[in-house]
Design a protein around this motif. Structure first.
Motif, PDB file in Angstrom:
ATOM      1  N   ALA A 130     -45.041 101.868 -45.301  1.00 54.16           N
ATOM      2  CA  ALA A 130     -44.645 100.463 -45.377  1.00 54.16           C
ATOM      3  C   ALA A 130     -44.944  99.913 -46.759  1.00 54.16           C
ATOM      4  CB  ALA A 130     -45.375  99.642 -44.316  1.00 54.16           C
ATOM      5  N   THR A 138     -39.380 107.405 -42.723  1.00 59.27           N
ATOM      6  CA  THR A 138     -39.142 105.990 -42.422  1.00 59.27           C
ATOM      7  C   THR A 138     -39.993 105.146 -43.349  1.00 59.27           C
ATOM      8  OG1 THR A 138     -38.674 106.418 -40.072  1.00 59.27           O
ATOM      9  CG2 THR A 138     -39.381 104.187 -40.655  1.00 59.27           C
ATOM     10  N   TRP A 180     -40.845 100.925 -43.808  1.00 60.86           N
ATOM     11  CA  TRP A 180     -40.631  99.534 -43.407  1.00 60.86           C
ATOM     12  C   TRP A 180     -40.992  98.622 -44.562  1.00 60.86           C
ATOM     13  CZ3 TRP A 180     -43.803 102.323 -39.608  1.00 60.86           C
ATOM     14  CH2 TRP A 180     -43.060 102.777 -38.527  1.00 60.86           C
ATOM     15  N   GLN A 234     -42.683  94.724 -42.572  1.00 67.21           N
ATOM     16  CA  GLN A 234     -42.705  94.901 -41.121  1.00 67.21           C
ATOM     17  C   GLN A 234     -43.318  96.276 -40.859  1.00 67.21           C
ATOM     18  OE1 GLN A 234     -38.462  95.415 -39.672  1.00 67.21           O
ATOM     19  NE2 GLN A 234     -38.094  95.074 -41.850  1.00 67.21           N
ATOM     20  N   ASN A 235     -43.529  96.598 -39.595  1.00 71.10           N
ATOM     21  CA  ASN A 235     -44.026  97.922 -39.258  1.00 71.10           C
ATOM     22  C   ASN A 235     -43.789  98.209 -37.776  1.00 71.10           C
ATOM     23  OD1 ASN A 235     -46.124  96.375 -38.031  1.00 71.10           O
ATOM     24  ND2 ASN A 235     -47.319  96.480 -39.918  1.00 71.10           N
ATOM     25  N   GLN A 246     -41.476  99.617 -36.183  1.00 68.26           N
ATOM     26  CA  GLN A 246     -40.137  99.311 -35.679  1.00 68.26           C
ATOM     27  C   GLN A 246     -39.338 100.605 -35.516  1.00 68.26           C
ATOM     28  OE1 GLN A 246     -39.168  95.977 -34.980  1.00 68.26           O
ATOM     29  NE2 GLN A 246     -41.367  95.773 -35.313  1.00 68.26           N
ATOM     30  N   ASN A 247     -38.736 100.780 -34.340  1.00 67.70           N
ATOM     31  CA  ASN A 247     -37.787 101.870 -34.106  1.00 67.70           C
ATOM     32  C   ASN A 247     -36.664 101.321 -33.245  1.00 67.70           C
ATOM     33  OD1 ASN A 247     -38.866 104.443 -35.277  1.00 67.70           O
ATOM     34  ND2 ASN A 247     -40.641 103.913 -34.016  1.00 67.70           N
TER      35      ASN A 247
END
Length: 472
Positions: free
Chosen positions: A405, A425, A427, A430-431, A433-434
């Protein structure tokens, strides 16, 4: 249907008692509260054979009908949110309102994946010929699910595998088998016999499954060390594999952030589910200009947070899920103290059960174990930085590459940093999140293959190119 007793496996659409039994421990007390079935080799064979018998008919079932059955499964799970959530808290430990979120999240995942369809790809269309690429199911899938998100991560495997036309034998963790067994019982109402088989057992069952010649594919979520053994077992007969493994995820906090505005999000990105999340922030790099303020704000949140039994009103964070992980986390914390690191303790936790305070380690060296190892528990190392190139290099200096992140008021700059991070991934502001439509792919030793999205759906298929002549 009784969600508090009568736990049975599902094999060929029927309830099956185990050849043996195993105790299920409530991590909030450390005491057993239920007994689950334990399968033996013969019962595993029966489950695989049932899935193999069901495969031709399920493969021939039209895609839309398979999707409709998954949607019906999603509805059934959602309708039993309350019963499943209470059971979830007792076996997994997470507070009740968050447990309900996981049950409903699994239902949502099934429903959304059911909307997907793999298009036929045309690679050539000329007056002479047309070439089409279709995607066909593999056969019987072996699905092995961990204890940290036992219902949601089961849905991540069930939905795409079954939608694509495969059948499955799923094994939940021996620490959290009960919700999966009850979901298997529920789904007997909507899935043909043999399409989804759920077997439970101890540590010996996983290796029996990965070595079984009846599986075409293994989908495994767990530690990198175990993932390597799964990969080795799969290599013997070239089973397809998807491995979603460990991470030591870094978050980089730039000096332009509003500390008061982002501190709580960063805090929950690190400690949600008592930090038993593969994509949680596990290394926090804060710029020296805002380091002290952010550290103090996070420490205050840790001291205020209520850690306790997930069935008690007001609990925000539950226990470590099992005794072995509790021992690992507490040993790592003791090691940090022994090294003389600055350990900032969170609020008090219950004496009984597998509870660990939400803990921040203040600016340890990169060589410290709490930085180098994935704690998978509520210990967050927080480090200062001043040079951007250097902190990106520090973040990338890891065997893992699952997620990361970047936090900044300058989104453009954050995107530039995201492109430089060696993770599947990233972010921004934010964090955790999928989505069902977005691939999750671990880089380096964080995984092999993809879950979710169209790429994840295709992981349960094999391409077939058909060359079609035109004219005479």
């Amino acid at each position: 249907m009784d969600f508090t007793a009568d736990y049975t496996m599902t094999i060929d659409g029927a309830p099956v008692a185990g050849a043996g039994t195993m105790a299920v421990i409530n991590p909030a007390s450390g005491e057993p509260f239920a007994t689950a079935p334990a399968a033996d080799a013969a019962q595993l064979d029966a489950a695989v054979n049932a899935a193999r018998r069901a495969f031709p008919g399920w493969k021939a079932t039209p895609w839309a009908e398979r999707a409709a059955m998954l949607t019906a499964a999603a509805k059934l799970i959602f309708e039993h949110t309350d019963e499943l959530a209470r059971l979830f808290v007792r076996e997994q430990g997470r507070p009740l309102h968050l447990a309900k979120g996981e049950i409903q999240g699994a239902s949502f995942w099934l429903r959304q994946v059911a909307k997907q369809q793999i298009p036929v790809e045309v690679t050539e269309d000329t007056p002479e010929r047309r070439i089409e690429v279709h995607h066909e199911p593999l056969g019987v899938v072996c699905a092995i699910v961990p204890w940290n998100f036992p219902v949601l991560l089961a849905a991540w495997k069930i939905a795409p595998a079954l939608l694509a036309g495969n059948t499955m034998v799923l094994k939940p963790s021996p620490f959290t088998p009960l919700c999966s067994l009850k979901i298997g019982e529920l789904l007997r109402q909507v899935l043909p016999p043999g399409v989804l088989n759920i077997v439970s057992g101890g540590d010996e069952l996983g290796p029996m499954m990965t070595a079984h010649p009846g599986f075409a594919k293994i989908s495994f979520t767990g530690s990198t060390a175990t993932g390597k053994r799964v990969m080795e077992a799969a290599s013997r007969d070239l089973k397809r594999i998807t491995l979603e493994l460990g991470g030591n995820d870094a978050a980089i906090i730039l000096p332009d952030v509003d500390v008061d505005a982002v501190a709580e999000q960063i805090f929950f990105g690190a400690f949600y589910n008592s930090a038993q999340v593969c994509v949680a922030t596990k290394r926090l790099y804060a710029h020296e200009a805002i380091y002290d303020r952010l550290r103090d704000r996070l420490h205050a949140l840790a001291r205020q947070a209520k850690v306790g039994d997930g069935l008690e009103q007001g609990s925000e964070f539950g226990p470590i899920q099992n005794a072995a992980q509790f021992a690992r986390v507490t040993e790592l914390l003791e090691s940090a103290r022994a090294e003389g690191l600055a350990v900032l303790d969170g609020g008090a936790v219950p004496d009984k059960g597998y509870f660990v305070p939400l803990t921040i380690v203040d600016n340890p060296p990169e060589s410290a174990r709490v930085v180098q190892e994935e704690a998978f528990g509520p210990i967050l190392p927080m480090m200062r930085w001043s040079d951007l190139d250097e902190v990106i290099a520090r973040a990338n200096d890891s065997l893992y590459g699952l997620a990361g992140a970047v936090w900044s008021a300058d989104v453009g700059q954050a995107v530039g940093i995201a492109h430089r991070l060696e993770t599947g991934t990233v972010w921004i502001n934010q964090n955790l999140q999928n989505t069902p439509f977005t691939p999750l792919a671990g880089h380096k030793q964080s995984g092999f293959g993809v879950e979710n999205g169209m790429d994840g759906l295709k992981e349960f298929t094999q391409p077939k190119a058909i060359f079609i002549p035109k004219g005479g």
